[in-house]
Design an enzyme around this catalytic site. Structure first.
Site, short mmCIF file in Angstrom:
data_model
loop_
_atom_site.label_atom_id
_atom_site.label_comp_id
_atom_site.label_asym_id
_atom_site.label_seq_id
_atom_site.Cartn_x
_atom_site.Cartn_y
_atom_site.Cartn_z
N CYS A 76 0.92 -1.15 -0.36
CA CYS A 76 -0.11 0.34 -0.13
C CYS A 76 0.79 1.06 0.01
O CYS A 76 2.27 1.39 0.66
CB CYS A 76 -1.31 0.13 0.93
SG CYS A 76 -2.39 1.51 1.94
N HIS A 118 -8.88 -3.92 -2.15
CA HIS A 118 -8.55 -2.80 -1.20
C HIS A 118 -8.79 -1.45 -0.76
O HIS A 118 -8.84 -1.06 -0.21
CB HIS A 118 -6.89 -3.32 -1.54
CG HIS A 118 -5.60 -2.58 -1.49
ND1 HIS A 118 -4.42 -3.28 -0.56
CD2 HIS A 118 -5.82 -1.46 -1.30
CE1 HIS A 118 -4.20 -2.20 -0.09
NE2 HIS A 118 -4.18 -1.21 -0.32
N HIS A 135 -10.22 0.95 1.97
CA HIS A 135 -9.33 2.63 1.96
C HIS A 135 -11.40 2.97 2.13
O HIS A 135 -10.55 4.52 2.83
CB HIS A 135 -8.99 3.24 0.84
CG HIS A 135 -7.13 2.73 0.84
ND1 HIS A 135 -6.97 2.99 1.55
CD2 HIS A 135 -6.34 2.54 0.47
CE1 HIS A 135 -5.19 2.96 1.78
NE2 HIS A 135 -5.55 2.03 0.81
ZN ZN Z 1 -3.58 0.88 0.05
#
Ligand code: ZN
Length: 178
Positions: free
Chosen positions: A102, A144, A148
Site C-alpha cells: 500500500c 483493497h 480505503h
Molecule cells: Zn492501499
C-alpha cells in the site's frame, strides 16, 4: 495534472469513512487526473482519494503498471481506470491470497486472504453506471481500494503478530531514512 503527496500511516485521515461523490464536476475530474499522476509517480497499481487527503469515494487503478514495473513505462500502454462511488455488490465464497502492499504503508507487504472474485458497481467520469464481475489481481486491488473508502487498511486483515512485525519494520525503515 499534478503529483500530490501521499498520506501515510498513522495519519488518522486513513481511518475516515469517505463521502460519496454527489456530482461529477470539474473538481472531481481534476482530482481523478491528479490521482492518476500520483499513482504512476509512486509506481502503484491503485490509489484511493483519501490517500491524497481527499475524503471522497474515488478510486483509480491501472494494473498494467505492475507488468513492467522495472522499466520506463511508455504512456501509450497505460490504461488508467477511474471508479466513482465503487461498491461491492457481491463476493465469492472462494478466497485467494495475494502479497499486498500500500502506498500509505511504504515498502511493507503481507499476504492477505480475500474473496477470489467480486461483483462491483461504480460510476465513470461521465456519470454512467457500470457493473462488472472481477477476478484475480483486479478483484484483490478493487477490494483493497474499497477498503480505503471505509477507513480499512490491508494490515487490518492480518494477524496482530504479523501487523506488529510489519509496523516495526516500517518504523525502522523510517528511522534509517531520517
Ligand atoms: Zn492501499
Amino acid at each position: 495534472m499534478a503529483v500530490l503527496s501521499i498520506v501515510e500511516i498513522p495519519d488518522p485521515r486513513l481511518r475516515l469513512v469517505c463521502a460519496p461523490v454527489e456530482t461529477i464536476d470539474d473538481e472531481v475530474r481534476q482530482l481523478a487526473d491528479d490521482m492518476i499522476d500520483t499513482m504512476y509517480d509512486a509506481r502503484g497499481i491503485g490509489l484511493a482519494a483519501i490517500q491524497v487527503g481527499v475524503s471522497r469515494r474515488v478510486v483509480v487503478i491501472d494494473l498494467q503498471e505492475r507488468v513492467t514495473e522495472d522499466e520506463e513505462k511508455p504512456e501509450a500502454i497505460r490504461d488508467p481506470k477511474v471508479f466513482i462511488n465503487p461498491e461491492l455488490v457481491s463476493v465469492s465464497e472462494e478466497t485467494s491470497r495475494y502479497s499486498e502492499g500500500c502506498l500509505s504503508i511504504p515498502e511493507q507487504y503481507a499476504e492477505v486472504e480475500r474473496p477470489a472474485s467480486c461483483r462491483v458497481a461504480w460510476l465513470d467520469l461521465e456519470g454512467a453506471r457500470h457493473e462488472e464481475e472481477m477476478s484475480g489481481l483486479m478483484a484483490t486491488c478493487m477490494q483493497h481500494e474499497i477498503d480505503h473508502l471505509n477507513g480499512v487498511l490491508f494490515i487490518d486483515h492480518i494477524t496482530r503478530l504479523k501487523r506488529d512485525m510489519l509496523l516495526k519494520k516500517l518504523a525502522k525503515m523510517r528511522k534509517n531514512a531520517a
